[in-house]
Design an enzyme around this catalytic site. Structure first.
Site, PDB file in Angstrom:
ATOM      1  N   ARG A  66       6.849   0.080   2.655  1.00 55.37           N
ATOM      2  CA  ARG A  66       6.504  -0.937   3.617  1.00 55.37           C
ATOM      3  C   ARG A  66       5.795  -1.897   2.790  1.00 55.37           C
ATOM      4  NH1 ARG A  66       3.747   2.881   7.420  1.00 55.37           N
ATOM      5  NH2 ARG A  66       4.079   3.994   5.421  1.00 55.37           N
TER       6      ARG A  66
ATOM      7  N   ASP B 190      -7.993   2.904  10.047  1.00 54.67           N
ATOM      8  CA  ASP B 190      -7.502   2.626   8.485  1.00 54.67           C
ATOM      9  C   ASP B 190      -8.489   2.676   7.832  1.00 54.67           C
ATOM     10  OD1 ASP B 190      -6.083   1.299   6.769  1.00 54.67           O
ATOM     11  OD2 ASP B 190      -5.150  -0.210   8.261  1.00 54.67           O
TER      12      ASP B 190
ATOM     13  N   CYS C  65     -11.998  -9.505  14.520  1.00 55.89           N
ATOM     14  CA  CYS C  65     -11.042  -9.687  13.525  1.00 55.89           C
ATOM     15  C   CYS C  65     -11.434  -8.806  12.259  1.00 55.89           C
ATOM     16  CB  CYS C  65     -10.759 -11.131  13.064  1.00 55.89           C
ATOM     17  SG  CYS C  65      -9.640 -11.080  11.708  1.00 55.89           S
TER      18      CYS C  65
ATOM     19  N   CYS D 278      -4.236 -18.669  13.087  1.00 56.20           N
ATOM     20  CA  CYS D 278      -3.817 -17.765  14.401  1.00 56.20           C
ATOM     21  C   CYS D 278      -3.900 -18.700  15.325  1.00 56.20           C
ATOM     22  CB  CYS D 278      -4.808 -16.426  14.427  1.00 56.20           C
ATOM     23  SG  CYS D 278      -4.686 -15.410  13.089  1.00 56.20           S
TER      24      CYS D 278
ATOM     25  N   ARG E  71      -9.478  -9.234   9.638  1.00 56.89           N
ATOM     26  CA  ARG E  71      -9.315 -10.226   8.264  1.00 56.89           C
ATOM     27  C   ARG E  71      -9.847 -11.584   8.476  1.00 56.89           C
ATOM     28  NH1 ARG E  71      -3.202  -8.349   8.174  1.00 56.89           N
ATOM     29  NH2 ARG E  71      -3.266  -6.890   6.977  1.00 56.89           N
TER      30      ARG E  71
ATOM     31  N   LYS F 215      -3.562   4.464   6.630  1.00 57.66           N
ATOM     32  CA  LYS F 215      -3.913   4.531   7.832  1.00 57.66           C
ATOM     33  C   LYS F 215      -3.669   6.231   8.504  1.00 57.66           C
ATOM     34  CE  LYS F 215      -2.337   0.151   9.952  1.00 57.66           C
ATOM     35  NZ  LYS F 215      -2.031  -0.516   8.760  1.00 57.66           N
TER      36      LYS F 215
ATOM     37  N   CYS G 156      -9.912 -13.632  17.144  1.00 55.56           N
ATOM     38  CA  CYS G 156     -10.546 -12.338  17.715  1.00 55.56           C
ATOM     39  C   CYS G 156     -11.822 -12.087  17.162  1.00 55.56           C
ATOM     40  CB  CYS G 156      -9.490 -11.344  17.352  1.00 55.56           C
ATOM     41  SG  CYS G 156      -7.858 -11.562  17.688  1.00 55.56           S
TER      42      CYS G 156
ATOM     43  N   ARG H 273       0.827  -1.197   0.043  1.00 56.21           N
ATOM     44  CA  ARG H 273       0.131   0.035  -0.018  1.00 56.21           C
ATOM     45  C   ARG H 273       0.940   1.173  -0.003  1.00 56.21           C
ATOM     46  NH1 ARG H 273      -2.276   4.197  -0.805  1.00 56.21           N
ATOM     47  NH2 ARG H 273      -3.316   5.300   0.567  1.00 56.21           N
ATOM     48  N   TYR H 274       1.915   1.204   0.889  1.00 57.16           N
ATOM     49  CA  TYR H 274       2.889   2.377   0.953  1.00 57.16           C
ATOM     50  C   TYR H 274       3.968   2.146   0.058  1.00 57.16           C
ATOM     51  CZ  TYR H 274      -0.276   3.070   4.907  1.00 57.16           C
ATOM     52  OH  TYR H 274      -1.376   3.043   5.777  1.00 57.16           O
TER      53      TYR H 274
ATOM     54  N   ASP I 151     -12.384  -1.455  12.740  1.00 52.20           N
ATOM     55  CA  ASP I 151     -12.521  -1.713  11.230  1.00 52.20           C
ATOM     56  C   ASP I 151     -13.868  -2.036  11.014  1.00 52.20           C
ATOM     57  OD1 ASP I 151      -9.816  -0.694  10.329  1.00 52.20           O
ATOM     58  OD2 ASP I 151      -9.141  -2.883  11.014  1.00 52.20           O
TER      59      ASP I 151
END
Ligand SMILES: *Cc1c(COP(=O)(O)O)cnc(C)c1O
Length: 399
Positions: free
Chosen positions: A109, A323, A125, A118, A127, A330, A122, A105-106, A286
């Site tokens: 990075r 985000d 989550c 995982c 994702r 972000k 969560c 995206r950037y 999100d």
């Protein structure tokens, strides 16, 4: 062969509870709630380690840790604007997904997703479309494609292993990936995003910590939302990384009913810094599907950080981050202390909420406190400075 103690994390993972029926043995839960869980479980993953369950007050249905791991029937409610891929990991228009395991995206990075699995799932989550999804398509050759992309893209100075949880990989798999990244000369730092110190801290074995020292400068970002998650066991295992010179930061999410108060956030950041972990990002929730019951007012995070300023050490305060949905990046939100009056004079707000004109010249008379009624927040950045930065980013790190 590694000794049994070292492999405790694998046993912990194997014994994790994935079937709601089995929860009855561990927590007080009525049949109606159990039925709801079964319905949610048809759509979303669930996985709770015995270790994590041991941190929960079995008789408190409002235990904050329970809320983060136990499926809730509200997860089946999808609200307007909720998305499968809320932060736009894959956005064709932005061309941010050059190859299956990379989101870029950037300019500087890139994210690399070496596994969809995982240590636990969560309930909020972002994702969840991929985390723990057994249908997620993953081929060995994808990793090679990812390395090729990273090799040819000079502007990338940091690779972030994210997921899924990179620490779900076995040591050897993980070290192989890191070794390959180490051969790419424009990559200056490697970062790993992990929640294993929360779900299953035994994963941070001495072997893992020692093996990671070969990949300095290495930054690890944990995901701890509540002070109760920083158990003595978790602290001890995270110390293995810090003792070896690995920088450990924490990012977390503002969650209704879990940590949406100044008291809990204050205790969390103080527990983090006394465990030598630097608070990094406090994320606004999100817009993933079925998680709106965790949502707070977006202003709340700004106010919490404003309250923390002046009551905890400055380095304990995280950035509060949104985000922007669909992959636009972000952005930090914060209270603005910098203002100007109608004549363009700089007016600074004090931590107590008074306004003070900031003198232009050092020998100006001492400031007087005033009640400015119509000051405006100001932002300073010249077009020239912006152009210069853009140029540096586009040309990579060539000097
Ligand atoms: C969050 C994120 C990063 C990392 O951002 P930092 O501000 O450096 O922590 C990088 N790439 C993508 C696509 C991200 O979503």
């Amino acid at each position: 062969m590694k000794n049994e103690q070292e492999e405790r994390w694998i046993i912990e993972d194997r014994n994790a509870i994935r079937n709601p029926q089995k929860l009855k043995k561990h927590i007080n839960i009525d049949d109606r709630r159990l039925n709801d869980l079964m319905e949610v479980r048809k759509v979303f993953q669930m996985k709770i380690t015995p270790y994590y369950l041991s941190l929960i007050d079995k008789d408190d249905p409002n235990d904050p840790l329970l809320k983060m791991c136990l499926p809730h029937k509200d997860e089946l409610i999808v609200r307007d604007g909720e998305l499968n891929d809320p932060i736009g990991d894959i956005n064709d228009e932005l061309k941010n997904h050059p190859t299956p395991l990379i989101t870029h995206r950037y300019p500087d990075r890139a994210l690399l997703f070496p596994t969809p699995f995982c240590g636990g799932y969560c309930r909020y989550c972002f994702r969840r479309r991929l985390a723990g999804n057994p249908d997620y398509k993953y081929k060995k050759s994808f990793l090679e494609d990812a390395f090729k992309y990273l090799e040819k893209t000079n502007s990338i100075i940091e690779v972030i292993l994210s997921g899924g949880d990179p620490f779900m990989l076995r040591d050897e798999e993980l070290f192989n990936i890191l070794e390959r990244l180490k051969t790419i000369s424009h990559i200056r730092t490697i970062r790993i995003h992990t929640k294993m110190p929360v779900w299953n801290p035994y994963r941070i074995t001495d072997d893992l910590a020692e093996g990671l020292t070969k990949f300095h400068p290495l930054w690890i970002v944990t995901h701890i939302n509540h002070p109760n998650e920083l158990s003595d066991t978790a602290k001890k295992h995270i110390s293995r990384l810090i003792d070896r010179g690995i920088m450990v930061l924490n990012q977390w999410v503002l969650l209704k009913g879990v940590n949406d108060s100044v008291e809990v956030q204050r205790e969390l950041v103080l527990t983090l810094i006394s465990s030598r972990i630097k608070p990094y990002y406090l994320h606004y929730l999100d817009k993933a599907k079925g998680i709106s019951h965790f949502k707070t007012d977006i202003i709340k995070g700004i106010n919490i950080l404003k309250e923390l300023r002046g009551t905890v050490p400055g380095y304990a305060i995280p950035h509060y981050i949104l985000d922007i949905p669909s992959g636009y990046g972000k952005v930090p939100f914060q209270f603005h202390y910098l203002n100007e009056d109608e004549n363009g004079n700089i007016i600074v707000e004090t931590p107590e909420g008074n306004y003070i004109p900031y003198p232009k010249n050092i020998d100006e008379k001492a400031v007087e406190l005033k009640d400015y009624s119509n000051v405006n927040p100001i932002v300073l950045f010249s077009e020239e400075e912006k152009e210069h930065l853009k140029e540096v980013l586009e040309n990579g790190n060539t000097k």
